[in-house]
Motif scaffolding. Structure first.
Motif, PDB file in Angstrom:
ATOM      1  N   ALA A   1       0.901  -1.147  -0.235  1.00  0.00           N
ATOM      2  CA  ALA A   1       0.052  -0.067   0.008  1.00  0.00           C
ATOM      3  C   ALA A   1       0.914   1.255   0.031  1.00  0.00           C
ATOM      4  N   PHE A   2       1.856   1.165   0.828  1.00  0.00           N
ATOM      5  CA  PHE A   2       2.974   2.263   0.791  1.00  0.00           C
ATOM      6  C   PHE A   2       3.626   2.599  -0.440  1.00  0.00           C
ATOM      7  N   PHE A   3       4.089   1.383  -1.360  1.00  0.00           N
ATOM      8  CA  PHE A   3       4.468   1.677  -2.451  1.00  0.00           C
ATOM      9  C   PHE A   3       3.402   2.274  -3.637  1.00  0.00           C
ATOM     10  N   LEU A   4       2.262   2.007  -3.224  1.00  0.00           N
ATOM     11  CA  LEU A   4       1.180   2.326  -4.581  1.00  0.00           C
ATOM     12  C   LEU A   4       1.091   3.742  -3.924  1.00  0.00           C
ATOM     13  N   LEU A   5       0.879   4.222  -2.966  1.00  0.00           N
ATOM     14  CA  LEU A   5       1.023   5.633  -2.507  1.00  0.00           C
ATOM     15  C   LEU A   5       1.882   6.531  -3.037  1.00  0.00           C
ATOM     16  N   GLN A   6       3.449   5.783  -2.868  1.00  0.00           N
ATOM     17  CA  GLN A   6       4.325   6.473  -3.442  1.00  0.00           C
ATOM     18  C   GLN A   6       4.416   6.644  -4.914  1.00  0.00           C
ATOM     19  N   GLY A   7       3.893   5.717  -5.599  1.00  0.00           N
ATOM     20  CA  GLY A   7       3.797   5.823  -7.187  1.00  0.00           C
ATOM     21  C   GLY A   7       2.635   6.665  -7.762  1.00  0.00           C
ATOM     22  N   LEU A   8       1.668   6.875  -6.635  1.00  0.00           N
ATOM     23  CA  LEU A   8       0.537   7.767  -7.117  1.00  0.00           C
ATOM     24  C   LEU A   8       1.037   9.169  -6.849  1.00  0.00           C
ATOM     25  N   CYS A   9       1.759   9.401  -5.763  1.00  0.00           N
ATOM     26  CA  CYS A   9       2.208  10.638  -5.473  1.00  0.00           C
ATOM     27  C   CYS A   9       3.327  11.297  -6.577  1.00  0.00           C
ATOM     28  N   THR A  10       4.008  10.502  -6.873  1.00  0.00           N
ATOM     29  CA  THR A  10       4.931  10.913  -8.081  1.00  0.00           C
ATOM     30  C   THR A  10       4.209  11.110  -9.156  1.00  0.00           C
ATOM     31  N   MET A  11       3.213   9.941  -9.753  1.00  0.00           N
ATOM     32  CA  MET A  11       2.764  10.106 -10.940  1.00  0.00           C
ATOM     33  C   MET A  11       1.897  11.579 -10.823  1.00  0.00           C
ATOM     34  N   ILE A  12       1.112  12.109  -9.911  1.00  0.00           N
ATOM     35  CA  ILE A  12       0.528  13.212  -9.913  1.00  0.00           C
ATOM     36  C   ILE A  12       1.276  14.556  -9.958  1.00  0.00           C
ATOM     37  N   SER A  13       2.517  14.419  -9.216  1.00  0.00           N
ATOM     38  CA  SER A  13       3.415  15.518  -9.212  1.00  0.00           C
ATOM     39  C   SER A  13       3.928  15.766 -10.496  1.00  0.00           C
ATOM     40  N   VAL A  14       4.453  14.779 -11.104  1.00  0.00           N
ATOM     41  CA  VAL A  14       5.100  14.922 -12.594  1.00  0.00           C
ATOM     42  C   VAL A  14       3.935  15.126 -13.608  1.00  0.00           C
ATOM     43  N   SER A  15       3.031  14.621 -13.476  1.00  0.00           N
ATOM     44  CA  SER A  15       2.034  14.744 -14.585  1.00  0.00           C
ATOM     45  C   SER A  15       1.452  16.174 -14.552  1.00  0.00           C
ATOM     46  N   TRP A  16       1.059  16.609 -13.236  1.00  0.00           N
ATOM     47  CA  TRP A  16       0.708  18.192 -13.117  1.00  0.00           C
ATOM     48  C   TRP A  16       1.657  18.991 -13.522  1.00  0.00           C
ATOM     49  N   TYR A  17       2.997  18.732 -13.422  1.00  0.00           N
ATOM     50  CA  TYR A  17       3.960  19.620 -13.661  1.00  0.00           C
ATOM     51  C   TYR A  17       4.149  19.665 -15.199  1.00  0.00           C
ATOM     52  N   ALA A  18       3.949  18.419 -16.016  1.00  0.00           N
ATOM     53  CA  ALA A  18       3.901  18.600 -17.406  1.00  0.00           C
ATOM     54  C   ALA A  18       2.677  19.149 -17.964  1.00  0.00           C
ATOM     55  N   PHE A  19       1.606  19.028 -17.463  1.00  0.00           N
ATOM     56  CA  PHE A  19       0.248  19.552 -17.946  1.00  0.00           C
ATOM     57  C   PHE A  19       0.606  21.077 -18.209  1.00  0.00           C
ATOM     58  N   ASN A  20       0.965  21.652 -16.870  1.00  0.00           N
ATOM     59  CA  ASN A  20       1.251  23.033 -16.992  1.00  0.00           C
ATOM     60  C   ASN A  20       2.184  23.456 -18.011  1.00  0.00           C
ATOM     61  N   ILE A  21       3.137  22.886 -18.188  1.00  0.00           N
ATOM     62  CA  ILE A  21       4.363  23.030 -19.379  1.00  0.00           C
ATOM     63  C   ILE A  21       3.796  23.085 -20.821  1.00  0.00           C
ATOM     64  N   THR A  22       2.857  21.964 -20.883  1.00  0.00           N
ATOM     65  CA  THR A  22       2.186  21.688 -22.333  1.00  0.00           C
ATOM     66  C   THR A  22       1.109  22.912 -22.512  1.00  0.00           C
ATOM     67  N   GLN A  23       0.622  23.214 -21.290  1.00  0.00           N
ATOM     68  CA  GLN A  23      -0.653  24.174 -21.490  1.00  0.00           C
ATOM     69  C   GLN A  23      -0.092  25.706 -21.990  1.00  0.00           C
ATOM     70  N   VAL A  24       1.212  25.965 -21.398  1.00  0.00           N
ATOM     71  CA  VAL A  24       1.774  27.264 -22.073  1.00  0.00           C
ATOM     72  C   VAL A  24       2.427  27.093 -23.231  1.00  0.00           C
ATOM     73  N   PHE A  25       2.898  26.009 -23.587  1.00  0.00           N
ATOM     74  CA  PHE A  25       3.369  25.821 -24.916  1.00  0.00           C
ATOM     75  C   PHE A  25       2.628  26.022 -25.843  1.00  0.00           C
ATOM     76  N   PHE A  26       1.372  25.542 -25.754  1.00  0.00           N
ATOM     77  CA  PHE A  26       0.256  25.650 -26.799  1.00  0.00           C
ATOM     78  C   PHE A  26      -0.414  26.750 -26.874  1.00  0.00           C
ATOM     79  N   ASP A  27      -0.059  27.798 -25.817  1.00  0.00           N
ATOM     80  CA  ASP A  27      -0.979  29.068 -25.980  1.00  0.00           C
ATOM     81  C   ASP A  27      -0.336  30.022 -26.751  1.00  0.00           C
ATOM     82  N   PRO A  28      -1.076  30.453 -27.869  1.00  0.00           N
ATOM     83  CA  PRO A  28      -0.524  31.310 -28.436  1.00  0.00           C
ATOM     84  C   PRO A  28      -0.365  32.821 -28.199  1.00  0.00           C
ATOM     85  N   LEU A  29      -1.026  33.101 -27.066  1.00  0.00           N
ATOM     86  CA  LEU A  29      -1.070  34.578 -26.597  1.00  0.00           C
ATOM     87  C   LEU A  29      -0.273  34.518 -25.269  1.00  0.00           C
ATOM     88  N   TYR A  30       0.617  33.424 -24.940  1.00  0.00           N
ATOM     89  CA  TYR A  30       1.407  33.675 -23.795  1.00  0.00           C
ATOM     90  C   TYR A  30       2.683  34.248 -24.204  1.00  0.00           C
TER      91      TYR A  30
END
Length: 223
Positions: free
Chosen positions: A122-151
């Motif tokens: 269960a702790f390993f699952l929580l570790q994986g979920l925390c890492t996945m959420i953190s990295v994916s959230w960070y990547a989502f913000n990068i791609t959101q700004v990258f494809f924004d033509p008005l930024y």
């Protein structure tokens, strides 16, 4: 639980935990893009803790972020999730090692060891979920700004640290899933235990109870 499954799950969880430790201090969480630039004089790259720049001569300078509260919300959340991932992974490694059948720590109580191994999963699952959420959230913000033509500011692309983080999350989730699916905290024996009398004849408990109550006699015997 199969000892081989325990060893494989512990190896996957430990490898994922080590890769989390590599991901956090890695400087290349995001790298400035060269898309649309004819001449690039410097490359900017950032992680959760600092921002760095490298010019065309190879000289690079780094500065830490001056204030935690001045950072974007997703950066603060990613920091907290990555730190939580390290803590969860450490707990998972300790619990899994104690719960392994080949480990003498914790005695010979297999039920308790199975529960500890499941807790480690269960702790390993929580570790994986925390890492996945953190990295994916960070990547989502990068791609959101990258494809924004008005930024108007500097646009970034995904850095190598994000891919290491994704691999770490997958390994930890696989290790935790193996432990939780293969863990058996107890066993119910539904079949009756055999009974052997002094002359060597074997009876089941059902036959023994029938002999005691006399239920094997025919109805005509009572007439």
């Amino acid at each position: 639980m199969d000892p081989v499954v325990e060893v494989v799950a512990l190896f996957l969880g430990f490898l994922g935990w080590v890769m989390v430790g590599i991901t956090i201090p890695n400087r290349y969480w995001k790298v400035s893009t060269v898309d649309g630039n004819v001449i690039t004089t410097s490359t900017i790259y950032e992680n959760l803790w600092m921002s760095c720049a490298t010019d065309s001569t190879g000289v690079h300078n780094c500065r830490e972020f001056p204030s935690l509260l001045a950072l974007s919300g997703y950066v603060q959340a990613s920091r907290a999730l990555m730190i939580a991932s390290v803590v969860m992974g450490a707990f998972g490694i300790v619990a899994t090692m104690i719960g392994m059948q080949c480990c003498r720590v914790g005695g010979e109580n297999l039920t308790m060891k199975g529960r500890l191994a499941g807790t480690g999963g269960a702790f390993f699952l929580l570790q994986g979920l925390c890492t996945m959420i953190s990295v994916s959230w960070y990547a989502f913000n990068i791609t959101q700004v990258f494809f924004d033509p008005l930024y108007p500011g500097t646009k970034y692309e995904l850095g190598e640290a994000l891919y290491i983080g994704w691999c770490s999350a997958i390994l930890a989730i696989c290790g935790g899933s193996c432990l939780l699916c293969a863990c058996k905290v107890g066993r119910d024996d539904t079949s009756p235990y055999p009974y052997r009398n002094t002359n060597g004849t074997v009876y089941s408990l059902g036959a023994q109870s029938q002999r005691k109550t006399g239920s094997t006699y025919d109805k005509n015997a009572y007439v």
